[in-house]
Design a protein around this motif. Sequence first.
Motif, PDB file in Angstrom:
ATOM      1  N   GLU A  40      25.513 -30.499 -62.742  1.00 12.54           N
ATOM      2  CA  GLU A  40      25.958 -29.185 -62.287  1.00 12.54           C
ATOM      3  C   GLU A  40      25.066 -28.655 -61.164  1.00 12.54           C
ATOM      4  O   GLU A  40      25.552 -28.058 -60.201  1.00 12.54           O
ATOM      5  CB  GLU A  40      26.004 -28.208 -63.467  1.00 12.54           C
ATOM      6  CG  GLU A  40      27.119 -28.545 -64.456  1.00 12.54           C
ATOM      7  CD  GLU A  40      27.094 -27.677 -65.709  1.00 12.54           C
ATOM      8  OE1 GLU A  40      26.230 -26.759 -65.795  1.00 12.54           O
ATOM      9  OE2 GLU A  40      27.937 -27.914 -66.598  1.00 12.54           O
TER      10      GLU A  40
ATOM     11  N   SER B  91      26.020 -30.520 -58.055  1.00 11.84           N
ATOM     12  CA  SER B  91      27.287 -29.997 -57.539  1.00 11.84           C
ATOM     13  C   SER B  91      27.066 -28.709 -56.750  1.00 11.84           C
ATOM     14  O   SER B  91      27.658 -28.504 -55.672  1.00 11.84           O
ATOM     15  CB  SER B  91      28.264 -29.750 -58.690  1.00 11.84           C
ATOM     16  OG  SER B  91      29.426 -29.093 -58.225  1.00 11.84           O
TER      17      SER B  91
ATOM     18  N   TYR C 248      28.290 -37.496 -61.309  1.00 11.48           N
ATOM     19  CA  TYR C 248      28.861 -36.602 -60.284  1.00 11.48           C
ATOM     20  C   TYR C 248      30.114 -37.236 -59.675  1.00 11.48           C
ATOM     21  O   TYR C 248      31.140 -36.561 -59.513  1.00 11.48           O
ATOM     22  CB  TYR C 248      27.828 -36.309 -59.189  1.00 11.48           C
ATOM     23  CG  TYR C 248      28.412 -35.463 -58.072  1.00 11.48           C
ATOM     24  CD1 TYR C 248      28.447 -34.076 -58.169  1.00 11.48           C
ATOM     25  CD2 TYR C 248      28.981 -36.061 -56.942  1.00 11.48           C
ATOM     26  CE1 TYR C 248      29.011 -33.300 -57.169  1.00 11.48           C
ATOM     27  CE2 TYR C 248      29.552 -35.294 -55.935  1.00 11.48           C
ATOM     28  CZ  TYR C 248      29.564 -33.914 -56.054  1.00 11.48           C
ATOM     29  OH  TYR C 248      30.140 -33.150 -55.062  1.00 11.48           O
TER      30      TYR C 248
ATOM     31  N   PHE D 110      33.569 -35.370 -59.744  1.00 11.64           N
ATOM     32  CA  PHE D 110      33.995 -34.842 -58.447  1.00 11.64           C
ATOM     33  C   PHE D 110      34.405 -35.999 -57.527  1.00 11.64           C
ATOM     34  O   PHE D 110      33.711 -36.314 -56.561  1.00 11.64           O
ATOM     35  CB  PHE D 110      32.866 -34.023 -57.811  1.00 11.64           C
ATOM     36  CG  PHE D 110      32.426 -32.863 -58.652  1.00 11.64           C
ATOM     37  CD1 PHE D 110      33.065 -31.635 -58.569  1.00 11.64           C
ATOM     38  CD2 PHE D 110      31.376 -33.005 -59.556  1.00 11.64           C
ATOM     39  CE1 PHE D 110      32.655 -30.567 -59.359  1.00 11.64           C
ATOM     40  CE2 PHE D 110      30.963 -31.942 -60.345  1.00 11.64           C
ATOM     41  CZ  PHE D 110      31.611 -30.719 -60.247  1.00 11.64           C
TER      42      PHE D 110
END
Length: 319
Positions: free
Chosen positions: A111, A114, A144, A148
């Motif tokens: 997180e 990101s 990640y 994403f």
Amino acid sequence: MSLIPRIFSSEHRLTTPEQQIFWRTVVQGTLTAADGITLAYMVARHPHARASIVLSSGRVESYLKYQELVFDLYQQGYSVFAIDHRGQGLSGRMTANPHQGYVGRFNDYVEDFSMFMLQVVLKHATGPLHLLGHSMGGAIGTLYLQQFPGVFSTAAFSAPMYGIKLPMPKGFIRWLANKLDSSLRGAEPNYVLGGGDYQAVSFEDNELTHSEMRYQAYRKLYAEQPQLQLGAPTNHWLTEALAAADACVLAASKIDTPILILQASEDRIVDNAAQQRAVSSCGQLLVIEGAAHELFIEKDVFREQALNYALDWFERGNH
């Protein structure tokens, strides 16, 4: 080996005047995570960048450890971005003892990464984006990519933490760490058995690199900047990391982003067999024979192989 002739820095000439001048142009800043933890980062924007590389470093590391690497990548025509993961480097700690390797949830790293991508990298990057990760940073990068997809053109991971070399069976270690984890009972986190605060291991006893010059430079940096120092992992970090490593093997084998795994044949930190299981149909695994865990602070002969392999991989994604 690369068909493109490239010149990199040498272990025989560290912290050159050129590197020092370059580093004065690097932008350093901080972000604040949702839970208030300060995250340190750096940006080296190339005026004529062919592409951009984002660096995700390993446990106990800081981007300051990679000044030579950032310089070399910049010299190859890339803008470079790097973040110090929470709980290490120049970023904020979450424990009363700043030496303890701790994270509440492994996904906190993802997180944070990101947020760094959204608030810094994607605003300033030029050209295709490539992800370069080492060890724990490779695990963070893998998760990640899973969460994403489509952000990075390619990824190259040096000795990714898809498994950890353990003294006893993983199931027993996981059970024991969970049993001993004081943070689960509301107390301050505690070290794994035998773990303690930062200690500068002698070169002769180190398991990270065969390059005495790069190793001593790394230790000198941490002696001069004690805020970078980190000791052993906590029991909580270990249980989180073991679960994340297992998740990475499954994720990496299915991710669409082409992943290059650079494996150190003499690695005594991470589990090379787990890396073999993580290779996807659009990925590749290359072994650096004779190299120890830290490929980017290894002897020139090993480091140059790793860098050429990674940059060749990125070149494929630049077109």
